[in-house]
Write an enzyme that holds these catalytic residues in place. Sequence first.
Site, PDB file in Angstrom:
ATOM      1  N   GLY A  90       0.836  -1.209   0.000  1.00 21.47           N
ATOM      2  CA  GLY A  90       0.000   0.000   0.000  1.00 21.47           C
ATOM      3  C   GLY A  90       0.865   1.250   0.000  1.00 21.47           C
ATOM      4  N   GLN A 150      -1.450   7.786   0.984  1.00 19.35           N
ATOM      5  CA  GLN A 150      -1.023   9.033   1.627  1.00 19.35           C
ATOM      6  C   GLN A 150       0.113   8.794   2.617  1.00 19.35           C
ATOM      7  OE1 GLN A 150      -3.536  10.428   4.675  1.00 19.35           O
ATOM      8  NE2 GLN A 150      -2.885  12.563   4.545  1.00 19.35           N
ATOM      9  N   TYR A 198     -14.784   0.521   8.535  1.00 19.04           N
ATOM     10  CA  TYR A 198     -13.346   0.781   8.689  1.00 19.04           C
ATOM     11  C   TYR A 198     -12.937   0.623  10.160  1.00 19.04           C
ATOM     12  CZ  TYR A 198      -9.093   3.717   8.838  1.00 19.04           C
ATOM     13  OH  TYR A 198      -7.840   4.213   9.049  1.00 19.04           O
TER      14      TYR A 198
HETATM   15  N1  SER Z   1      -8.026   9.342   8.736  1.00 22.13           N
HETATM   16  C1  SER Z   1      -8.858   8.188   8.771  1.00 22.13           C
HETATM   17  C2  SER Z   1     -10.205   8.456   8.219  1.00 22.13           C
HETATM   18  O1  SER Z   1     -10.627   9.586   8.302  1.00 22.13           O
HETATM   19  C3  SER Z   1      -9.003   7.706  10.186  1.00 22.13           C
HETATM   20  O2  SER Z   1      -8.033   6.786  10.456  1.00 22.13           O
HETATM   21  O3  SER Z   1     -10.824   7.557   7.760  1.00 22.13           O
END
Ligand code: SER
Length: 315
Positions: free
Chosen positions: A10, A14, A143
């Site tokens: 990956g 970012q 997530y």
């Molecule tokens: N930066 C991530 C998000 O906003 C959180 O880990 O999904």
Amino acid sequence: MGKQQILVIGAGGQLGSELTQGLWNLHGKENVIATDIKAPQGILATGNFEILDVLKEEAFSEFIRKNKFTQIYHLAAVLSATGEKNPKFAWNLNMNSLIQVLDIAVEYKIEKVYWPSSIAAFGPTTPKIKTPQDTVMDPTTIYGISKQAGERWCEWYYKNRGLDVRSLRYPGLIGYKTKPGGGTTDYAVDIFFKALTDKKFECFLKPDTYLPMMYMDDAVKATIDLMEAPAEKINERASYNISAMSFCPSEIATEIRKHIPEFEITYNPDFRQAIADSWPRSINDSAARIDWGWEPKFDLSTMTQDILKNLPALL
Ligand code: SER
């Protein structure tokens, strides 16, 4: 520790693109292989790079067998906002790729594995201010659920398979070299681009939505510091809280206005507001500070200065 051979999965993301450069500096460019499912952009293309899909079990296993890696950084994931739009895809990628990496690491005796968790592993009934290391975790996004479950998998592999796996619960990560994709904290990156190009920005979160955030330089440093720490200093094998700053959209707008006085921000909250509202506002990272000496360098003011100084050259 002898010569290291590092795999980054990956690497085009970012965090991955900047972490890969941090690993080049530490281990030598020739000892790092960056991989992603997409072709490399920019500076990543100047190092060793391979297209790799970790979900393709046989090809992945063959790749590991050929390269004799000592460390794996597994960063591939679907972030919070995108994950809500395609939950099964997010679960499959985030969860099955982790289990695949952990299994491979055991099979090929990889010395160390890094996997990122997130503040998204917390939820609405988690204490929101100075969220403790060990506390209630009731994530609401796919997530976040994958991060919470992933933390447990990491600890399980450490305890039951003897795998040296290490992890950090990142706050929102802010960098300007590669844009994030599909996160709830992405506004804090986009705002800098729009401030420079349009002098105005429409924010998808309300003005007073506080979230824990971190500048990318600190995130790279935290990750490498954790991975370089002696194993006996790592007492947390699920994932460490880490923190650098907390701010809300109106505060970052005020900070940007110190450099670009005509900058204007408007607010048009969308579905990401509910995600942000379920996350902590600030984080207690004392375990990371005590165990392996974590300390951030950047706050909102120094980060804003650094981005507004360096980003114009890239636009
Ligand atoms: N930066 C991530 C998000 O906003 C959180 O880990 O999904």
